[in-house]
Design a protein around this motif. Structure first.
Motif, PDB file in Angstrom:
ATOM      1  N   THR A 188      46.925  43.620  38.311  1.00  0.00           N
ATOM      2  CA  THR A 188      45.546  42.586  38.268  1.00  0.00           C
ATOM      3  C   THR A 188      45.554  41.765  39.439  1.00  0.00           C
ATOM      4  N   LEU A 189      46.778  41.030  39.334  1.00  0.00           N
ATOM      5  CA  LEU A 189      46.579  39.859  40.508  1.00  0.00           C
ATOM      6  C   LEU A 189      46.230  40.498  41.844  1.00  0.00           C
ATOM      7  N   GLY A 190      46.775  41.579  42.338  1.00  0.00           N
ATOM      8  CA  GLY A 190      46.428  42.122  43.505  1.00  0.00           C
ATOM      9  C   GLY A 190      44.856  42.375  43.538  1.00  0.00           C
ATOM     10  N   LYS A 191      44.196  42.981  42.352  1.00  0.00           N
ATOM     11  CA  LYS A 191      43.017  43.324  42.402  1.00  0.00           C
ATOM     12  C   LYS A 191      42.143  42.041  42.522  1.00  0.00           C
ATOM     13  N   SER A 192      42.618  40.950  41.913  1.00  0.00           N
ATOM     14  CA  SER A 192      41.825  39.871  41.713  1.00  0.00           C
ATOM     15  C   SER A 192      41.862  39.261  43.363  1.00  0.00           C
ATOM     16  N   LEU A 193      42.996  39.281  43.984  1.00  0.00           N
ATOM     17  CA  LEU A 193      42.840  38.731  45.453  1.00  0.00           C
ATOM     18  C   LEU A 193      42.121  39.903  46.157  1.00  0.00           C
ATOM     19  N   GLU A 194      41.910  41.083  46.114  1.00  0.00           N
ATOM     20  CA  GLU A 194      41.175  41.934  46.782  1.00  0.00           C
ATOM     21  C   GLU A 194      39.375  41.417  46.738  1.00  0.00           C
ATOM     22  N   GLY A 195      39.285  41.206  45.272  1.00  0.00           N
ATOM     23  CA  GLY A 195      37.676  40.763  44.839  1.00  0.00           C
ATOM     24  C   GLY A 195      37.366  39.261  44.877  1.00  0.00           C
ATOM     25  N   ARG A 196      38.295  38.649  45.755  1.00  0.00           N
ATOM     26  CA  ARG A 196      38.081  37.016  45.602  1.00  0.00           C
ATOM     27  C   ARG A 196      36.727  36.674  46.445  1.00  0.00           C
ATOM     28  N   GLN A 197      36.145  35.631  45.582  1.00  0.00           N
ATOM     29  CA  GLN A 197      34.796  35.215  46.188  1.00  0.00           C
ATOM     30  C   GLN A 197      34.722  33.824  46.883  1.00  0.00           C
ATOM     31  N   GLU A 198      33.946  33.609  47.709  1.00  0.00           N
ATOM     32  CA  GLU A 198      33.744  32.482  48.382  1.00  0.00           C
ATOM     33  C   GLU A 198      33.245  31.265  47.354  1.00  0.00           C
ATOM     34  N   MET A 199      33.609  30.100  47.553  1.00  0.00           N
ATOM     35  CA  MET A 199      33.138  29.201  46.236  1.00  0.00           C
ATOM     36  C   MET A 199      31.824  28.609  46.737  1.00  0.00           C
ATOM     37  N   LYS A 200      31.060  28.570  45.768  1.00  0.00           N
ATOM     38  CA  LYS A 200      29.582  28.278  45.810  1.00  0.00           C
ATOM     39  C   LYS A 200      29.380  26.550  45.860  1.00  0.00           C
TER      40      LYS A 200
END
Lengths: 200, 263
Positions: A188-200
């Motif tokens: 899950t942690l790996g997936k969340s790193l893959e799908g990280r988003q730029e801060m708005k």
């Protein structure tokens, strides 16, 4: 040896057919219903009978409904250009609870599973293709479960839909809200790193 | 009361939803062979076991032995094979490998070489020739479990096979022309196919890329091995039908996409 009067034995037997109900629980539920006010027991019987008699699949999205099309498909306020594809009717409820989605749904009634012999032809995919024909749908969101079966279904649908719809997306994988990084599993942690988003 | 805990390194062959958030798993472990365990609460979003119990995951587990069913106490992923999930055909092949091991391996009997073979084949699937790797996996698995078909000599008369060759799942290998009446259901095959079967049985899976096998021979090897497995299992494997289906699906998709492209 028969310990119960015949109608009680039948009630226990029927209760025991429900998922997760063992013989002891079936007996407890049956005796509860026998002791409960008549309205409670008969209300339950009526509710089951009515639900069974009136509920069918929506001919548009495949969700459970008592009126065809279902209340979501009839709702004029909902956007008709975004479709969210889910595996089961209960997933529609889960998505609706987010209050973040204003489009329409499509229920597949399962997921592709090679080991269980469930292929695309057993799912409500033909209905989805029919829905997309001649409609201005600009996005299809694939909200299948993030497991092997859900991924297989999403892959198949993506291949099928990409030439038909401008945008085919998959819901994000990652950490649940309120979770602790320390306790998150590696995948899950790996997936969340893959799908990280730029801060708005 | 003492709680007995034991550790295993295993691949998840099957994960079935059971109860509210529980999963019933069939694992193929290095230490105990095929085992059935319960993963309580594994479907909950906050569960720490969730990654480790996903189908095809290679994980390390701490298992609590129970009176009827053992349950997973902790799990840690070693290898996820997530690249397999990016292709429907790869998912089908991986499902077939897992289903075959689940169907053919006896419960509670460790077999280290089979465990290693499963891992090696899963690792090579994406980069290599998935179809040939699967054929090699089939013949190596049946050999490791004691069902090795006789390829060097006629399974009936034990002489070196000559003339027209046949393959008999019931007698257990190649039949020579003279022994063909011993099994009227024996499938026709040829010397080239028998030699290829010997090669894929002997070679390490990583070396198989060097083999060039034409489509008709591939189809023949596939049907011989599948019939052999089916004879011993006495049933079909669901994902085998799916692999042929997914190949067709891919062709249909390509055909449709080409049609749309040309419009």
């Amino acid at each position: 040896m028969n310990y119960y009067a015949r109608p009680v034995a039948r009630l226990i037997d029927e209760m025991g057919k429900l998922p997760g109900i063992g013989p002891k629980t079936a007996q407890r539920l049956a005796f509860y219903l026998l002791n409960a006010p008549a309205d409670t027991a008969l209300g339950l019987a009526r509710a089951i009978k009515e639900a069974r008699a009136s509920i069918r699949y929506c001919t548009v999205c495949g969700n459970y409904t008592d009126e065809d099309p279902c209340f979501i498909c009839r709702d004029e306020r909902r956007g008709r250009d975004v479709l969210c594809v889910v595996e089961h009717p209960r997933d529609v409820v889960a998505m609706e609870k987010t209050r973040s989605f204003g489009g329409l749904y499509h229920v597949l009634h399962g997921a592709i599973s090679p080991m269980d012999g469930i292929g695309p032809e057993q799912l409500n995919i033909r209905g989805l293709l029919k829905r997309l024909e001649g409609r201005d749908v600009c996005e299809v969101i694939l909200a299948t479960n993030p497991n092997v079966e859900g991924d297989a279904t999403a892959l198949y649908l993506a291949g099928l839909l990409k030439p038909l719809v401008p945008r085919v997306t998959r819901i994000a994988h990652g950490l649940p809200v309120g979770a602790d990084l320390e306790y998150a599993d590696e995948v899950t942690l790996g997936k969340s790193l893959e799908g990280r988003q730029e801060m708005k | 009361m003492t709680v007995k805990l034991y550790k295993v390194e295993a691949v998840v062959l099957r994960a079935r939803d059971c109860g509210n958030a529980d999963k019933l798993l069939i694992l193929y472990s290095k230490e105990h062979g095929k085992i059935k365990v319960m993963a309580h609460g594994a479907s909950k979003p906050a569960s720490r076991k969730r990654g480790a119990v996903q189908l095809f995951s290679h994980s390390r587990f701490l298992i609590n032995s129970g009176r009827e069913l053992d349950s997973i106490s902790q799990g840690e992923v070693i290898e996820m094979f997530s690249y397999l999930m990016e292709d429907l055909e790869m998912i089908s092949y991986a499902s077939y490998l897992a289903e075959l091991v689940d169907a053919i391996a006896p419960e509670g009997v460790p077999n280290g070489p089979l465990f290693e073979l499963l891992l090696t084949t899963m690792r090579l699937l994406v980069a290599g020739d998935a179809e040939l790797l699967t054929r090699a996996f089939e013949i190596k698995t049946i050999a490791l479990l004691g069902y090795r078909p006789s390829l060097e000599q006629c399974a009936h008369c034990q002489r070196p096979p000559e003339g027209r060759l046949y393959f008999s799942p019931a007698i257990g290998g190649v039949l020579c022309d003279t022994c063909k009446p011993a099994d009227l259901l024996a499938l026709p095959c040829n010397k080239g196919v028998v030699e290829t079967l010997k090669l894929i049985l002997r070679w390490h899976p990583a070396k198989l890329q060097q083999l060039k096998i034409e489509r008709p021979a591939r189809n023949q090897i596939k049907s011989l091995l599948y019939e052999y497995i089916r004879y011993h299992l006495e049933r079909d494997l669901k994902s085998a039908a799916f692999i042929s289906g997914s190949g067709q699906v891919r062709q249909v998709l390509m055909y449709k996409n080409n049609l749309r492209g040309s419009k």
